[in-house]
Design a protein around this motif. Structure first.
Motif, PDB file in Angstrom:
ATOM      1  N   ALA A  69       1.997 -23.835  -9.834  1.00 34.92           N
ATOM      2  CA  ALA A  69       1.528 -25.062  -9.107  1.00 34.92           C
ATOM      3  C   ALA A  69       2.319 -26.174  -9.142  1.00 34.92           C
ATOM      4  CB  ALA A  69       0.111 -25.227  -9.926  1.00 34.92           C
ATOM      5  N   SER A  70       3.359 -26.445  -9.829  1.00 39.52           N
ATOM      6  CA  SER A  70       4.162 -27.475  -9.959  1.00 39.52           C
ATOM      7  C   SER A  70       5.360 -27.231  -8.700  1.00 39.52           C
ATOM      8  CB  SER A  70       4.941 -27.349 -11.085  1.00 39.52           C
ATOM      9  OG  SER A  70       6.156 -28.620 -11.362  1.00 39.52           O
ATOM     10  N   SER A  71       5.599 -28.366  -8.195  1.00 36.38           N
ATOM     11  CA  SER A  71       6.613 -28.401  -6.868  1.00 36.38           C
ATOM     12  C   SER A  71       7.927 -28.691  -7.569  1.00 36.38           C
ATOM     13  CB  SER A  71       6.299 -29.557  -6.008  1.00 36.38           C
ATOM     14  OG  SER A  71       6.022 -30.783  -6.695  1.00 36.38           O
ATOM     15  N   ASP A  72       7.999 -29.118  -8.841  1.00 33.54           N
ATOM     16  CA  ASP A  72       9.437 -29.506  -9.577  1.00 33.54           C
ATOM     17  C   ASP A  72      10.227 -28.077  -9.840  1.00 33.54           C
ATOM     18  OD1 ASP A  72       8.706 -31.711  -9.558  1.00 33.54           O
ATOM     19  OD2 ASP A  72       7.838 -32.057 -11.677  1.00 33.54           O
ATOM     20  N   GLU A  73      11.555 -28.064 -10.220  1.00 34.30           N
ATOM     21  CA  GLU A  73      12.344 -26.970 -10.123  1.00 34.30           C
ATOM     22  C   GLU A  73      11.936 -26.843 -11.736  1.00 34.30           C
ATOM     23  OE1 GLU A  73      14.162 -24.956  -8.429  1.00 34.30           O
ATOM     24  OE2 GLU A  73      13.410 -26.084  -6.708  1.00 34.30           O
ATOM     25  N   HIS A 253       1.048 -20.652  -4.994  1.00 35.60           N
ATOM     26  CA  HIS A 253       1.863 -21.758  -4.452  1.00 35.60           C
ATOM     27  C   HIS A 253       1.755 -22.187  -3.082  1.00 35.60           C
ATOM     28  CE1 HIS A 253       5.346 -24.275  -4.888  1.00 35.60           C
ATOM     29  NE2 HIS A 253       6.046 -23.758  -3.777  1.00 35.60           N
ATOM     30  N   MET A 254       1.491 -21.150  -2.248  1.00 34.74           N
ATOM     31  CA  MET A 254       1.222 -21.430  -0.918  1.00 34.74           C
ATOM     32  C   MET A 254      -0.114 -22.196  -0.806  1.00 34.74           C
ATOM     33  SD  MET A 254       2.506 -17.901   0.828  1.00 34.74           S
ATOM     34  CE  MET A 254       1.885 -16.790  -0.337  1.00 34.74           C
ATOM     35  N   LEU A 255      -0.987 -21.647  -1.584  1.00 29.15           N
ATOM     36  CA  LEU A 255      -2.484 -22.449  -1.496  1.00 29.15           C
ATOM     37  C   LEU A 255      -2.211 -24.040  -1.882  1.00 29.15           C
ATOM     38  CD1 LEU A 255      -4.773 -19.695  -3.213  1.00 29.15           C
ATOM     39  CD2 LEU A 255      -5.147 -20.677  -1.054  1.00 29.15           C
ATOM     40  N   LYS A 256      -1.511 -24.142  -2.909  1.00 26.81           N
ATOM     41  CA  LYS A 256      -1.370 -25.473  -3.264  1.00 26.81           C
ATOM     42  C   LYS A 256      -0.772 -26.398  -2.162  1.00 26.81           C
ATOM     43  CE  LYS A 256      -0.946 -28.819  -6.540  1.00 26.81           C
ATOM     44  NZ  LYS A 256      -1.905 -29.321  -7.292  1.00 26.81           N
ATOM     45  N   GLN A 257       0.455 -25.834  -1.560  1.00 34.44           N
ATOM     46  CA  GLN A 257       1.131 -26.573  -0.453  1.00 34.44           C
ATOM     47  C   GLN A 257       0.302 -26.788   0.742  1.00 34.44           C
ATOM     48  OE1 GLN A 257       4.143 -27.947  -0.963  1.00 34.44           O
ATOM     49  NE2 GLN A 257       3.773 -27.397  -3.058  1.00 34.44           N
ATOM     50  N   ALA A 258      -0.673 -25.934   1.087  1.00 31.54           N
ATOM     51  CA  ALA A 258      -1.502 -25.888   2.187  1.00 31.54           C
ATOM     52  C   ALA A 258      -2.500 -26.793   1.821  1.00 31.54           C
ATOM     53  CB  ALA A 258      -1.926 -24.465   2.628  1.00 31.54           C
ATOM     54  N   PHE A 335      -9.535 -25.454  -9.395  1.00 33.12           N
ATOM     55  CA  PHE A 335      -9.399 -26.332 -10.244  1.00 33.12           C
ATOM     56  C   PHE A 335      -7.762 -26.761 -10.110  1.00 33.12           C
ATOM     57  CE2 PHE A 335     -13.649 -25.705 -11.939  1.00 33.12           C
ATOM     58  CZ  PHE A 335     -13.964 -26.778 -12.131  1.00 33.12           C
ATOM     59  N   VAL A 336      -7.150 -25.591 -10.361  1.00 35.69           N
ATOM     60  CA  VAL A 336      -5.760 -25.697 -10.202  1.00 35.69           C
ATOM     61  C   VAL A 336      -5.052 -26.306  -9.135  1.00 35.69           C
ATOM     62  CG1 VAL A 336      -3.523 -24.302 -10.756  1.00 35.69           C
ATOM     63  CG2 VAL A 336      -5.718 -23.799 -12.090  1.00 35.69           C
ATOM     64  N   ILE A 337      -5.457 -25.687  -7.792  1.00 32.27           N
ATOM     65  CA  ILE A 337      -4.992 -26.212  -6.609  1.00 32.27           C
ATOM     66  C   ILE A 337      -5.405 -27.603  -6.535  1.00 32.27           C
ATOM     67  CG2 ILE A 337      -5.397 -25.946  -4.145  1.00 32.27           C
ATOM     68  CD1 ILE A 337      -6.286 -23.039  -4.867  1.00 32.27           C
ATOM     69  N   SER A 338      -6.518 -28.004  -6.760  1.00 36.17           N
ATOM     70  CA  SER A 338      -6.638 -29.640  -6.662  1.00 36.17           C
ATOM     71  C   SER A 338      -6.040 -30.204  -7.532  1.00 36.17           C
ATOM     72  CB  SER A 338      -8.179 -29.611  -6.713  1.00 36.17           C
ATOM     73  OG  SER A 338      -8.837 -29.578  -8.111  1.00 36.17           O
ATOM     74  N   GLY A 339      -5.430 -29.644  -8.648  1.00 42.26           N
ATOM     75  CA  GLY A 339      -4.704 -30.476  -9.710  1.00 42.26           C
ATOM     76  C   GLY A 339      -5.540 -30.963 -10.700  1.00 42.26           C
ATOM     77  N   LEU A 390     -12.500 -29.516  -5.319  1.00 40.46           N
ATOM     78  CA  LEU A 390     -11.518 -29.546  -4.033  1.00 40.46           C
ATOM     79  C   LEU A 390     -12.038 -30.514  -3.215  1.00 40.46           C
ATOM     80  CD1 LEU A 390     -10.926 -25.721  -3.329  1.00 40.46           C
ATOM     81  CD2 LEU A 390      -9.074 -27.510  -4.028  1.00 40.46           C
ATOM     82  N   ARG A 391     -13.441 -30.674  -3.045  1.00 37.31           N
ATOM     83  CA  ARG A 391     -13.748 -31.645  -2.109  1.00 37.31           C
ATOM     84  C   ARG A 391     -13.965 -33.244  -2.421  1.00 37.31           C
ATOM     85  NH1 ARG A 391     -17.322 -29.495   1.692  1.00 37.31           N
ATOM     86  NH2 ARG A 391     -17.878 -27.349   1.689  1.00 37.31           N
ATOM     87  N   THR A 392     -13.566 -33.516  -3.893  1.00 40.21           N
ATOM     88  CA  THR A 392     -13.518 -34.653  -4.091  1.00 40.21           C
ATOM     89  C   THR A 392     -12.114 -35.331  -4.539  1.00 40.21           C
ATOM     90  OG1 THR A 392     -14.077 -34.172  -6.393  1.00 40.21           O
ATOM     91  CG2 THR A 392     -15.928 -34.742  -4.980  1.00 40.21           C
ATOM     92  N   THR A 393     -11.093 -34.433  -4.775  1.00 40.44           N
ATOM     93  CA  THR A 393      -9.748 -34.855  -4.875  1.00 40.44           C
ATOM     94  C   THR A 393      -8.935 -35.188  -3.864  1.00 40.44           C
ATOM     95  OG1 THR A 393      -9.915 -33.270  -6.892  1.00 40.44           O
ATOM     96  CG2 THR A 393      -7.649 -34.221  -6.385  1.00 40.44           C
TER      97      THR A 393
END
Length: 397
Positions: A69-73, A253-258, A335-339, A390-393
């Motif tokens: 879920a992290s965008s970092d390397e 990862h694709m779900l998170k980015q979308a 929850f993971v997707i919304s961070g 998801l709805r509130t973040t």
């Protein structure tokens, strides 16, 4: 050949193969114990595994979901944190082993679980960068280690020795995969990483505790026979959960980015794909009610459901209420997707307290069936929390 090449370069299938390998080893152990030592020892092994699984998930920090879920390397310090926390966990595992008066078996199970999770680092990096060839090598090397450990089992007939052997093989493979990484002594950097990664790792610990609540309640009541039957019946659901995790993680990862970029159409496509797979798995599990399949399944496990009375209703309830664990597992990814890792932790802790306290009372009043219904219903609460997150973040571009 083109079809085979597509299979060997399919991230979901390769990830599924790795997940299945994690499921296969405990299942083979239970198969062996059911024939060699009986239902009582199956229950004991299940109880020890239930105690250690949350610990090893906590110490496997940063977790695979955190890395995906992290965008970092990926930072070399990730392996260092894993190594130091794993060594610390040895002391806790030893204390549990002394308490249960089975320190050798407890340490062997702990080392197997903690070293197996070292694969997460290479798996996450391969998925994020779409290095399917590297993912294939990880898959083959892990299955190779399991095969070699099986040979050790045949030669020694000792479960602790076999688990120690597979732990050594896992360490060798994972160190080779991370051969350019040195252990870091940068305490400040390690603490900073732990601070960011631990909320999700704590959530993983709580997931494991949640899934093991029936085992804790039955183990606390010292009903090891019922626990052994529940463990065997649950393997079919565990296999389905392996598939759910593989499907969702391959798209995480694709779900998170979308979601972050507000690409609603892409996000909904990925979500629908995951939901359809989960529904299909639930209906496939119901096929296991067919008498011929059920008879073969229990015969393979030495019919331990008949050790102390007839516990076949356990099998029926576990399958009928399998939608609960499937829904709970999927909900956590929302929850993971919304961070909202801390919110996920809060919801899961509340669910654990609710299920354990009420579940203990219900188990004494309504036996196994009441406990299973309670755990399934609690998954609906977790799903509601995931949708709300998801709805509130707000999205972060």
């Amino acid at each position: 050949m083109p079809f085979i090449n597509r299979l060997l370069n399919s991230t979901p299938l390769l990830l599924l193969s790795i997940q299945v390998s994690s499921f296969v080893v405990p299942w083979l152990i239970v198969l062996w114990l059911s024939h060699q030592q009986g239902a009582q020892q199956v229950g004991t092994f299940s109880y020890i595994l239930a105690l250690l699984a949350p610990l090893t998930l906590l110490l496997a920090s940063p977790s695979r979901n955190f890395l995906l879920a992290s965008s970092d390397e990926q930072d070399p310090i990730h392996l260092s944190l894993r190594a130091y926390m794993g060594l610390f966990g040895l002391l806790i595992a030893l204390a549990i082993g002394v308490w249960l008066e089975q320190w050798g078996l407890v340490l062997a199970i702990y080392l197997f679980k903690i070293t197996e999770q070292l694969f997460d680092l290479s798996i996450a990096e391969s998925i994020k960068h779409r290095h399917t060839q590297r993912l294939l090598m990880i898959t083959l090397s892990k299955w190779g280690a399991i095969l070699l450990a099986s040979v050790a089992a045949l030669l020694t007939h000792s479960l602790p020795i076999t688990l120690f052997a597979i732990s050594v093989l896992f360490v060798v493979i994972c160190v080779y995969q991370q051969k350019h990484v040195l252990l870091s002594l940068n305490v400040a950097a390690l603490l900073a990483l732990a601070k960011r990664a631990l909320p999700l790792s704590l959530s993983a610990l709580c997931f494991s505790i949640y899934f093991n609540i029936p085992r804790y309640i039955m183990g606390g009541e010292e009903d090891r026979i019922l626990l052994s039957v529940y463990t065997v019946a649950s393997f079919l659901v565990m296999a389905a959960l392996v598939l759910v995790n593989a499907v969702v993680q391959s798209r995480l990862h694709m779900l998170k980015q979308a979601w972050l970029l507000a690409h609603k159409q892409d996000f909904h496509v990925h979500i629908r794909h995951c939901v359809v797979i989960i529904l299909m798995l639930f209906f496939v599990l119901q096929i296991a009610h067919v008498p011929m399949f059920a008879e073969l399944f229990w015969a393979a496990h030495n019919n331990i459901q008949l050790t102390d009375g007839d516990h076949t209703q356990v099998y029926t309830l576990v399958l009928l209420l399998s939608w609960g664990p499937l829904l709970f597992s999927f909900s956590n990814y929302l929850f993971v997707i919304s961070g909202r890792h801390k919110l996920l932790l809060l919801f899961t802790v509340c669910n654990i307290v609710f299920c354990y306290i009420i579940g203990s009372v219900i188990f004494n009043q309504f036996a196994f069936s009441g406990l299973m219904v309670l755990v399934a219903v609690s998954s609906v609460l977790q799903c509601a929390g995931g949708i709300w997150s998801l709805r509130t973040t707000p999205r972060e571009s």
